[in-house]
Structure formats: C-alpha cells, structure tokens
Design a protein around this motif. Structure first.
Motif, short mmCIF file in Angstrom:
data_model
loop_
_atom_site.label_atom_id
_atom_site.label_comp_id
_atom_site.label_asym_id
_atom_site.label_seq_id
_atom_site.Cartn_x
_atom_site.Cartn_y
_atom_site.Cartn_z
N ILE A 66 58.71 97.73 51.39
CA ILE A 66 59.93 97.92 50.59
C ILE A 66 61.03 96.92 50.94
N ALA A 67 61.15 96.53 52.22
CA ALA A 67 62.24 95.63 52.62
C ALA A 67 62.13 94.30 51.86
N ARG A 68 60.90 93.85 51.62
CA ARG A 68 60.75 92.57 50.90
C ARG A 68 61.15 92.68 49.43
N LEU A 69 61.00 93.88 48.87
CA LEU A 69 61.34 94.05 47.45
C LEU A 69 62.84 94.17 47.24
N LEU A 70 63.51 94.81 48.21
CA LEU A 70 64.94 95.04 48.04
C LEU A 70 65.74 93.74 48.12
N THR A 71 65.18 92.75 48.83
CA THR A 71 65.90 91.49 48.95
C THR A 71 65.51 90.50 47.85
N ALA A 72 64.52 90.85 47.05
CA ALA A 72 64.05 89.93 46.00
C ALA A 72 65.04 89.92 44.83
N GLU A 73 65.16 88.77 44.24
CA GLU A 73 66.05 88.67 43.07
C GLU A 73 65.26 88.96 41.80
N ARG A 74 65.99 89.46 40.79
CA ARG A 74 65.43 89.69 39.46
C ARG A 74 64.12 90.47 39.45
N ALA A 75 64.17 91.73 39.82
CA ALA A 75 63.00 92.59 39.71
C ALA A 75 62.72 92.87 38.24
N PRO A 76 61.44 92.92 37.86
CA PRO A 76 61.14 93.26 36.47
C PRO A 76 61.59 94.69 36.13
N ASP A 77 61.85 94.92 34.85
CA ASP A 77 62.34 96.24 34.41
C ASP A 77 61.44 97.37 34.90
#
Ligand code: SAM
Length: 279
Positions: free
Chosen positions: A64-75
């Motif tokens: 999860i930590a890698r996803l929270l810092t990612a920009e522009r998550a798909p809808d």
C-alpha cells in the motif's frame, strides 16, 4: 492457528484483494437496494502498521505504501485508496483497513456486514474495532461452516469474501469444495476467493476443480510481483470471482496493470484477468 495477519497487512496480496473488493462494493452500491457482505475469514478489522509485527516484515512498504505515493491513480483504484486515506486523516500511513474496515467504509446505512473469525484474540479485537457499528454482525465461528449456516442472506444480493490463511496443507481443496457448495446454496451471490501463487501445480488443480464444477461466470484475477518460477516463495496471488458485476473487465483492465507496475519486485510482474468459465 498460528497465522497473524498483522505481519502481512497492506502487502501486495492485501492490495489486490481489497482494491477488487472495493470495486465490487462500488458496483453493488449503484442500486439503492441493500446488500450483504459475508467475510468468512475477517481478521481483526484494521491493522496498526506501527506495531512490531508489521515493522518486522515491512510488507506494507512494498504494498500500500507504494500506491499512496504514486501520482494519478486510475479511477478504478480510487475508492480503495480513499478507504485507506480515510483511516489516516493526518496523511501519515499508520492504519491499514482489513476487509471488514474496507466494507464498513464503502457500504451504506442500509447494507449489512457479517464478519466471521475463528481466532479468539482476533475476534475480540474485531469486536472492539467494529462491534459498535449497527450494520455489523460478528460471529466467533469457522468461516467455512458459516457458508453453510449464513447463506443465502435475506437481502439476496451481495458479496462473499473467502480469505483463508492457507496454513493447512489441503486449503486449496477445502476452498474449492466450500466455494462450490456455497454457490449451490446461493447461485446469485458474488464470490471472491483469495489464493496464494507459490508453485503452479496446486493452482492448476484448483482451477481445474472449479472449471469442472458446473459453475459459470467464473473469472480469475491474478497479480504476479515477479515471474512465477521462484518455487516456494509467494510470487503473487489470485482471486476467483464468481458472478462478478457486469463489465468489471474494463475496470480491471485499468486497475491490474497499474497495480502490477507499482508493486513489482523482480522481472515479469503481471496483473491480468481471464474467464475460467464464461457466462
Ligand atoms: N480477510 C482479512 C482482510 O482482508 O483483512 C484477512 C484475513 S487473514 C488472511 C485470515 C484470517 O482467518 C485470520 O485472521 C485467521 O485468524 C482467520 N481464520 C483462520 N482459520 C479460520 C477459520 N476456519 N474460520 C474463520 N477464520 C479463520
């Protein structure tokens, strides 16, 4: 029962399971009628990642930590990420929602959550976390037995999550048999069953058992964080979806490659779905 989910909370396996669960709950909420969530192996509800067990493995750091810092998550990933952010209002990642907290965050007043957990300490913790929520019923029981005693739900719509710890040597066989029997009891339910991908052989037999069961609309969703040829290690995980919501394919096409790209741990990451048995 030695399994403690805190060691694995927020890891890649949780991410794909919870992102797909959130997607399904979003689709169920498109209709006003109440739905029911049956979570047969519920765990403690939410996880404090600052505790030693979580810090020791650091699995959430590759999840999860890698996803929270990612920009522009798909809808398609946003409802899941919002549920995680909702538990961490200060912005710092400390709490990770288990499947019961994801369901509680995304469900409405009229919906019902039925949570089953066998471990004495875990069910006590689950009661402390979610026991006051009027939509929630908590059962200290065997999750597989609950599939027999609690299905079909009175709402006649909803989702069943079967997320066993895979401690037992015959868990694949038990999971296949229980899923098939639950489907016979409630053919209209949506089912999500989680499994680990270590060695390919038991996964092949599991899929074969489901394929020959007579169930239709059976979809396989798989996330590999590295090629599946490093035997004995958790290279990825899968979800069996039975009766997934209409046109979920499009959302999965957005969600899975994005997650796989962010969560890769070696060559050959892959996030993909296919119909094991179409409609
Ligand atoms: N579903 C949870 C989530 O996504 O947050 C995680 C569940 S964890 C993988 C598996 C849980 O099943 C553990 O909390 C374990 O104590 C519990 N468990 C083990 N055997 C069980 C059984 N026969 N029936 C119900 N729960 C069981």
């Amino acid at each position: 029962m030695n399994y403690r989910h805190l060691y694995h909370a927020g890891g890649f396996a949780d991410v794909v399971k919870h992102a797909v669960l959130a997607l399904i709950l979003g689709r169920l909420a498109e209709k006003q009628a109440a739905y029911c969530v049956l979570d047969t192996h519920a765990g403690i509800g939410r996880y404090d990642l600052s505790q030693i067990a979580a810090q020791k493995t650091g699995e959430y750091l590759n999840g999860i930590a890698r996803l929270l810092t990612a920009e522009r998550a798909p809808d398609a990933v946003r409802p899941y990420l919002e549920a995680v952010r909702g538990l961490n209002p200060g912005g710092q990642l400390r709490w990770y929602p288990g499947s019961p907290a994801i369901a509680a965050a995304l469900s409405r007043r009229q919906d019902r959550l039925v949570l089953v957990e066998l471990h004495d300490d875990d069910v006590a913790e689950l009661r402390r976390t979610l026991g006051r929520d009027r939509r929630v019923g908590i059962h200290h029981a065997d999750g597989y037995a609950a599939l027999k005693s609690l299905l079909p739900p009175k709402e006649r719509r909803g989702v069943v999550l079967i997320d066993p710890p895979f401690e037992a040597g015959n868990e694949f066989e038990t999971l296949a048999a229980s899923l098939i029997a639950a489907h016979a009891r409630w053919p209209g339910g949506i089912y999500v069953a989680w499994y680990p991908i270590k060695d390919p052989a038991p996964v092949r037999s599991f899929h074969a058992a489901l394929k020959s069961s007579g169930m239709r609309k059976v979809m396989i969703v798989e996330l590999l964080v590295r090629r599946a040829d490093s035997a004995g290690t958790l290279n990825g995980c899968g979800l069996v979806l039975v009766n997934p919501p209409w046109q979920i394919e499009k959302a999965l096409d957005e969600l899975l490659p994005w997650i796989a790209d962010r969560l890769k741990q070696g060559p050959g990451p892959r996030g993909a779905w296919h119909w094991l048995v179409p409609e």
